[in-house]
Each structure stands twice: as structure tokens, then as C-alpha cells.
Design a protein around this motif. Sequence first.
Motif, mmCIF file in Angstrom:
data_model
loop_
_atom_site.group_PDB
_atom_site.id
_atom_site.type_symbol
_atom_site.label_atom_id
_atom_site.label_comp_id
_atom_site.label_asym_id
_atom_site.label_seq_id
_atom_site.Cartn_x
_atom_site.Cartn_y
_atom_site.Cartn_z
ATOM 1 N N ASP A 1 -9.974 30.457 47.241
ATOM 2 C CA ASP A 1 -10.538 31.582 47.983
ATOM 3 C C ASP A 1 -9.450 32.160 48.880
ATOM 4 O O ASP A 1 -8.380 31.562 49.048
ATOM 5 C CB ASP A 1 -11.729 31.111 48.830
ATOM 6 N N CYS A 2 -9.744 33.317 49.463
ATOM 7 C CA CYS A 2 -8.850 33.953 50.432
ATOM 8 C C CYS A 2 -9.614 34.214 51.724
ATOM 9 O O CYS A 2 -10.831 34.414 51.705
ATOM 10 C CB CYS A 2 -8.315 35.282 49.898
ATOM 11 N N SER A 3 -8.885 34.212 52.828
ATOM 12 C CA SER A 3 -9.503 34.523 54.114
ATOM 13 C C SER A 3 -8.517 35.306 54.969
ATOM 14 O O SER A 3 -7.299 35.135 54.841
ATOM 15 C CB SER A 3 -9.918 33.236 54.839
ATOM 16 N N GLU A 4 -9.057 36.135 55.838
ATOM 17 C CA GLU A 4 -8.210 36.957 56.702
ATOM 18 C C GLU A 4 -7.874 36.217 57.991
ATOM 19 O O GLU A 4 -8.740 35.625 58.623
ATOM 20 C CB GLU A 4 -8.931 38.263 57.040
ATOM 21 N N LEU A 5 -6.610 36.256 58.370
ATOM 22 C CA LEU A 5 -6.150 35.683 59.627
ATOM 23 C C LEU A 5 -5.507 36.787 60.458
ATOM 24 O O LEU A 5 -4.873 37.687 59.911
ATOM 25 C CB LEU A 5 -5.139 34.565 59.373
ATOM 26 N N THR A 6 -5.672 36.706 61.760
ATOM 27 C CA THR A 6 -5.094 37.715 62.641
ATOM 28 C C THR A 6 -4.096 37.080 63.604
ATOM 29 O O THR A 6 -4.201 35.902 63.949
ATOM 30 C CB THR A 6 -6.191 38.426 63.456
ATOM 31 N N TYR A 7 -3.137 37.879 64.020
ATOM 32 C CA TYR A 7 -2.155 37.424 64.995
ATOM 33 C C TYR A 7 -1.656 38.632 65.779
ATOM 34 O O TYR A 7 -2.033 39.775 65.496
ATOM 35 C CB TYR A 7 -1.003 36.689 64.305
ATOM 36 N N LEU B 1 -3.147 38.978 58.046
ATOM 37 C CA LEU B 1 -2.612 38.371 56.832
ATOM 38 C C LEU B 1 -3.782 37.840 56.009
ATOM 39 O O LEU B 1 -4.833 37.507 56.554
ATOM 40 C CB LEU B 1 -1.675 37.203 57.160
ATOM 41 N N ARG B 2 -3.581 37.747 54.709
ATOM 42 C CA ARG B 2 -4.571 37.104 53.846
ATOM 43 C C ARG B 2 -4.009 35.763 53.399
ATOM 44 O O ARG B 2 -2.913 35.682 52.848
ATOM 45 C CB ARG B 2 -4.879 37.965 52.626
ATOM 46 N N LEU B 3 -4.756 34.715 53.688
ATOM 47 C CA LEU B 3 -4.360 33.361 53.292
ATOM 48 C C LEU B 3 -5.149 32.959 52.057
ATOM 49 O O LEU B 3 -6.379 32.983 52.052
ATOM 50 C CB LEU B 3 -4.631 32.381 54.432
ATOM 51 N N SER B 4 -4.437 32.609 51.004
ATOM 52 C CA SER B 4 -5.039 32.145 49.758
ATOM 53 C C SER B 4 -4.783 30.648 49.639
ATOM 54 O O SER B 4 -3.671 30.178 49.903
ATOM 55 C CB SER B 4 -4.413 32.886 48.570
ATOM 56 N N ALA B 5 -5.805 29.885 49.256
ATOM 57 C CA ALA B 5 -5.646 28.433 49.171
ATOM 58 C C ALA B 5 -6.401 27.871 47.974
ATOM 59 O O ALA B 5 -7.368 28.463 47.491
ATOM 60 C CB ALA B 5 -6.139 27.769 50.456
ATOM 61 N N VAL B 6 -5.937 26.710 47.510
ATOM 62 C CA VAL B 6 -6.581 25.978 46.413
ATOM 63 C C VAL B 6 -6.932 24.585 46.918
ATOM 64 O O VAL B 6 -6.096 23.903 47.517
ATOM 65 C CB VAL B 6 -5.656 25.867 45.185
ATOM 66 N N GLU C 1 -5.159 40.988 49.875
ATOM 67 C CA GLU C 1 -5.625 40.119 48.795
ATOM 68 C C GLU C 1 -5.447 40.832 47.461
ATOM 69 O O GLU C 1 -6.066 41.859 47.209
ATOM 70 C CB GLU C 1 -7.099 39.771 49.011
ATOM 71 N N THR C 2 -4.602 40.293 46.627
ATOM 72 C CA THR C 2 -4.315 40.902 45.332
ATOM 73 C C THR C 2 -4.381 39.855 44.229
ATOM 74 O O THR C 2 -4.358 38.650 44.486
ATOM 75 C CB THR C 2 -2.912 41.531 45.322
ATOM 76 N N ALA C 3 -4.417 40.339 42.991
ATOM 77 C CA ALA C 3 -4.406 39.429 41.847
ATOM 78 C C ALA C 3 -3.114 38.624 41.818
ATOM 79 O O ALA C 3 -3.108 37.447 41.440
ATOM 80 C CB ALA C 3 -4.578 40.218 40.551
ATOM 81 N N GLN C 4 -2.023 39.244 42.231
ATOM 82 C CA GLN C 4 -0.743 38.529 42.245
ATOM 83 C C GLN C 4 -0.774 37.387 43.255
ATOM 84 O O GLN C 4 -0.287 36.283 42.974
ATOM 85 C CB GLN C 4 0.401 39.484 42.584
#
Length: 219
Positions: free
Chosen positions: A61-67, A75-80, A97-100
Amino acid sequence: MSVTAVFVELCAKVTYGPLIRVAKHDRRAEKKEYLLANKLYTVDAGHAFHPVRPNLVMVTDCSELTYGIKNEKKLRLSAVKDLYDHSIIAWRVAPTETAQLVTDTIKLALKNNNGIKPKTMHSDQGSAYTGGEYNTFLAGEGIIHSMSRPGTPGDNSPMESFWSHLKTERFAFEQALSEVEMMKQIEDTIHWYNYERRQETPNGMTPMEYRNHAVKEIA
């Protein structure tokens, strides 16, 4: 009354049906299609979130993080995540968040896992996960793509749980002011989650303790 006037009056009284038929959605067929796409959904309306060994089922999944000073940057954080031990196998970040992004995260997961592939990779139905690049890669690796039903975050609750722990137990108390700080914070937090945070589900162990224990038993 002229012939033209009579014709206009008659036309005004005639009710014309729609010239173009709007296709109706077959809700039953759609529901069946969504259930078939969700390989973790069980016949008793539950979820198969407890595989019997590592590297069998992973979720992503992906989630948005702010700073930034006012949290104005994103930023979008993608994790497995491996569902067996809850360990985070790989992660990547990108501005959007992109397919790449999501495909690169899966590639990194396979690399970090010494090339061992899961049987199933589960995600939601975001555009990055339904696009050709991501699905072509999974198909090429022989990995089954499972997807949540639309508007049903509970179908990917293991990842939702991870985001919650990450944000409420760590990021809520540490504000990154720059992208460099944000990256360091993500790295430290995932290390904490994998190696230090004990969880009730994996027998009170940390994810990596439970994973290493399972690997020894299998060997």
C-alpha cells in the motif's frame, strides 16, 4: 391554422424516449468480480490474513507523509509487508503515487528477499495498482495479484494497521523539517517496527524475531 403551425403543435405533444440507451450496471456481476479479485476474502466473509509460512502472502500500500515547518510538503511512502510475521520487506518514496513507485517497491522486496517470490501480492484498487506496468510485472514473475473491494479498507487492514502505528507511535512525536530528515525518520521507524516493536500477533516477538524463528524451523 397553417400546416406548419399544426405540425409544430403535434410535435410538442409527442414524448420522445431517449435516443441513446444508458448501460445499466449489473451490481451482482460487479460484486462477484470484486470478490474473485480478492484472493484473501474467505467464504465466511473473513480474511485469510494468517499464512502458514513466510513469503507466501504479502500486502502492499501507499500512504501520504508530510514534513516541513508547517507540514506543507508531502511524500508518498510505498511499502510491502509479509503477512506471516508482519515484517516490512521493502519501502520506497516518491512525490506522488505512481505505477512506477509501487512496481519498484515490489522489485526491491524481491531483491531484499533474496529473489524469493510470494505466491500472492495483495493491494487496494488504486490506479497505481490496476495499471498495466504493475500487473505486467506481477504476471511476469508468476505472482497472483489480489485486490481489495472498492471502498473497503478492511480488506487490506494489515497495511492500514502499519500506517497507524507508524504515524501515531512515531511520526506524531517527530517532525521532519526537510526531505533528508523525513527519509531518515522513515528508515529509523521501519527499523524500530521490524526489530524493536513487539507485537501480540507474532507471539509477543518482534516481526524479525518471528521471521527468523520460522526460517530456522523450516530449515
